[in-house]
Design an enzyme around this catalytic site. Sequence first.
Site, short mmCIF file in Angstrom:
data_model
loop_
_atom_site.label_atom_id
_atom_site.label_comp_id
_atom_site.label_asym_id
_atom_site.label_seq_id
_atom_site.Cartn_x
_atom_site.Cartn_y
_atom_site.Cartn_z
N ASP A 1 0.83 -1.22 0.00
CA ASP A 1 0.00 0.00 0.00
C ASP A 1 0.86 1.26 0.00
O ASP A 1 0.36 2.35 -0.27
CB ASP A 1 -0.96 0.00 1.19
CG ASP A 1 -2.17 -0.90 0.95
OD1 ASP A 1 -2.16 -1.62 -0.06
OD2 ASP A 1 -3.10 -0.90 1.77
N ASP B 1 -11.26 37.19 -34.23
CA ASP B 1 -10.46 36.00 -34.46
C ASP B 1 -11.13 34.76 -33.86
O ASP B 1 -10.91 33.65 -34.31
CB ASP B 1 -9.07 36.19 -33.83
CG ASP B 1 -8.20 34.98 -34.06
OD1 ASP B 1 -7.76 34.80 -35.21
OD2 ASP B 1 -8.00 34.20 -33.11
N GLY C 1 -8.69 29.50 -36.77
CA GLY C 1 -9.74 29.98 -37.67
C GLY C 1 -9.44 29.91 -39.15
O GLY C 1 -10.06 29.15 -39.89
N LEU C 2 -8.45 30.67 -39.61
CA LEU C 2 -8.21 30.72 -41.04
C LEU C 2 -7.68 29.38 -41.56
O LEU C 2 -7.98 28.97 -42.66
CB LEU C 2 -7.23 31.84 -41.38
CG LEU C 2 -7.89 33.22 -41.46
CD1 LEU C 2 -6.85 34.29 -41.69
CD2 LEU C 2 -8.95 33.25 -42.56
#
Lengths: 512, 427
Positions: free
Chosen positions: A36, A281, A416-417
């Site tokens: 343990d 953006d 994004g782009l």
Amino acid sequence: MQLAVWTYEGPPHVGAMRVATAMEGVHYLLHAPQGDTYADLLFTMIERRGKRPPVTYTTFQARDLGKDTSELFQTAAMDVVARFKPDAMIVGASCTAELIQDDPAGLVERMALPLPVIPLELPSYQRKEHWGAAETFYQIVRTLADKSRRPSEQASRRPLVNLLGPTALGFRHRDDVAEITGLLGRLGIDVNVTAPLGATVADIERLGEADFNILLYPETGDLAAQYLERTFRQPVVRTVPIGVGATNEFVREVAALAGIDPAPLLAQEESRLSWWSRSIDSTYLTGKRVFIFGDGTHAVAAARIAHEELGFKVVGLGCYNREYAREVREAAKRYDVEPLITDDHLAVESAIEAAQPELVLGTQMERHIAKRFAIPCAVISAPVHVQDFPARYSPQMGFEGANVIFDSWVHPLVMGLEEHLLTMFRDDFEFHDGAGASHLGPGHAAPAEQPVAAAVEAEASGWTDEAALELKKIPFFVRGKARRNTELFAAERGIATIELATLYEAKAHYAR
Amino acid sequence: MNAPARLDAQVNGDCAPVLRERGQREVFCGLTGIIWLHRRMQDAFFLVVGSRTCAHLLQSAAGVMIFAEPRFATAIMEERDLAGLADANQELDRIVAQLIARRPDIRTLFLVGSCPSEVIKLDLAKAAQRLGEAYAGSVRVLNYSGSGIETTFTQGEDACLAALVPVMPALPADAPTNLVVVGTLPDIVEDQFRRIFADLGITHVGSLPERVVADLPGIGPNTLYLLAQPFLGDTGQALDRRGARRIEALFPFGVEGTSDWFHAAAAAFGIPTSHVDAVLAPYRARGELALLRHRDRLAGRTIFFMPDSQLEVPLARFLSRELGMVLTEVGTPYLHAGHLARELAALPPGVQLSEGQDVDRQLDRVRALRPDLTVCGLGLANPLESEGLSTKWAIELVFSPIHGFDQAGDLAELFARPMRRRDVLRV
């Protein structure tokens, strides 16, 4: 019995270890078999602590069982006192020791040790890690908090609060405490005690001197907060300041209790998340499908941020700790999704596969699942791994926490782009969806055998070649959904073969 | 010249008396062996019958999760399983059915006992028999204990392999002499060893365990076995009981150990020493060259072994004899005097051995000695590093290819790297 490959939570005594390790001068004597002790590595390796957890294990073996394991326990107790000289000791049993019924509580009581000893009853076969931490913290507070302490005359000082719940091995607890302490300071409020993280026995004794409590982590701190509410009449702030909206509410709630005007601070401080998210953006983030799973508190907070602050669409929400099922169910209703309350990671995996999200927010388990499906992922909750203890300052709470969240959730996505270009020129030999997001490097490419996409393509029977080809031109992260919608559309109208036109008719039908 | 180095006779007592301690033992339990055993045996599945702690141990000890669905799982016992054993057995049958439905490719299922299953006396041998009959012809069901109350770390592999010995096919008395290499080795090492055995002229070579359980080697009165790992006491006894004979040798760590191991095997097969020397010469040369690079850094440096995997004694022998390291204390969870007789004889005089552990007292000795390197478990390494002591995590020695000639340099590198890192860093 429950069949488990991976578990979200350890046993309750690991929760107790998280409390003991977080505190100063508290030692945990754990009646447990050899083996343990593995739990030490959670703290020394995952959290990179430079000290051993203050835990002594009796590490009994089979040959001890016939003899006197209780004597072993008592010897260990003496050794702890002599060697570590703790200010207080918590004692308990792990799952195996619970079965041999040595009664650690009774054994130490009879020893009349010269320090406060707090016995723990943590039923290993019923409860789990978070509950174990909460119960341990509660027992420590109940035993050690000095009931005669009360807040001093308010006229001569700033308002005083306790921060409750942060532990060792918590997800960003270290930085959350720093962030919230700073925020409160700028608001004109001082922190009396933060506990368990960094608290001494003397700190616990003077919890009663605070005007009210702030519960940062309900999973580990609520039992103690409720006790303090009952015993010391200390009000509790239960709004967890994760996200901009929640932090604003938190500031107002705290200010109201402290009798302070929050307006100047709120006017002055704002998370960059708000503007980053409103800036054009971020338009491409709109409606991104996100699947959220974690502990109840972090999952609910993440869902709110995703929905209100980033404009994502929540397509899955769940938690592994049943104790917080109610909160998750309520939230799921708000976002119109089916709540997933389970600690079976295979069920979570199926749910993710079915939901086909564009982003997974989860624990280390979901990170692995998302990796297999090549879906971007960010970690929002324990269970944690070594990566979740960054060297840099990176809280989740407060205004800075919201900044961290914006970055860590948005960066894994295709930007994004780039997303537009991927859609426009799908046949480019090096700049295609299989190549993954360009800013993440080659390691993040969609794998060649991507289960979701492979399933989509393999099952595209009933489609004309032309329609199937067109389907492939749809970005991989929405392709599955497009296929499902088109097939549903076709089935509803009794269309046996899906043609090019069917695809676009369905697209128009389901247009957002 | 190339014959194995003569070992100084220290059978009785040049070592300081073994320090036997009883206290907190900072070691893994035998379940941990499943992490490598389940990768080795590709048609086997390991089902731990235990608690949430067992499941948590397995995923924590693995360090990183092996997320290709691993061939192990835990049947986590709950409150109602403890109420009555009849119910626990029924529950186990249900879980096994669920598992076999999910993984129809499983051919061997190990039911692995844990601390709680042993304490409540859940008879997994009986369960294995019952389930074996139920799935006869499709799945073989075996059992062993990996519990912490019975086993320490690598003893789990010992228990697992001992459970496999009874199902090794029986060879007749007139079968040609065959060799069984015992102990899990990385695939690359096993392949190297097979090539060398072939070059030596030993053709009937099998492994325990094999890569698939179905290919287990046969065993009979003409079977010789060679231990590749020093922690296989029970497995050795089980093999002895089936009539196989052990070839006594150093363990194949370092050039000296590996040479001795092959020489001993060859001698048992009646192969002339000159042929063995000729076959091994290029390997020895390569191995010695690779060690040379590390000797400068390691020679004269002190090393302390905390008990962990039972690899400590052979590794200490390698580090002291081939790299010139100075042994301070060599701790081991269990000292198998029989299997280690040659290893112990090869240790430098006066070395302090310790068996068992009282971790706090042992750490006191580490702090007093301030060795250049301490070999220890994951729970202790960072705390010692933060006290300014260099450490080597012991578990890496179990998870890396370290046996044989061509890994001797890598093995030395594992010990040299922490020191080199300390020398390089300026932070």
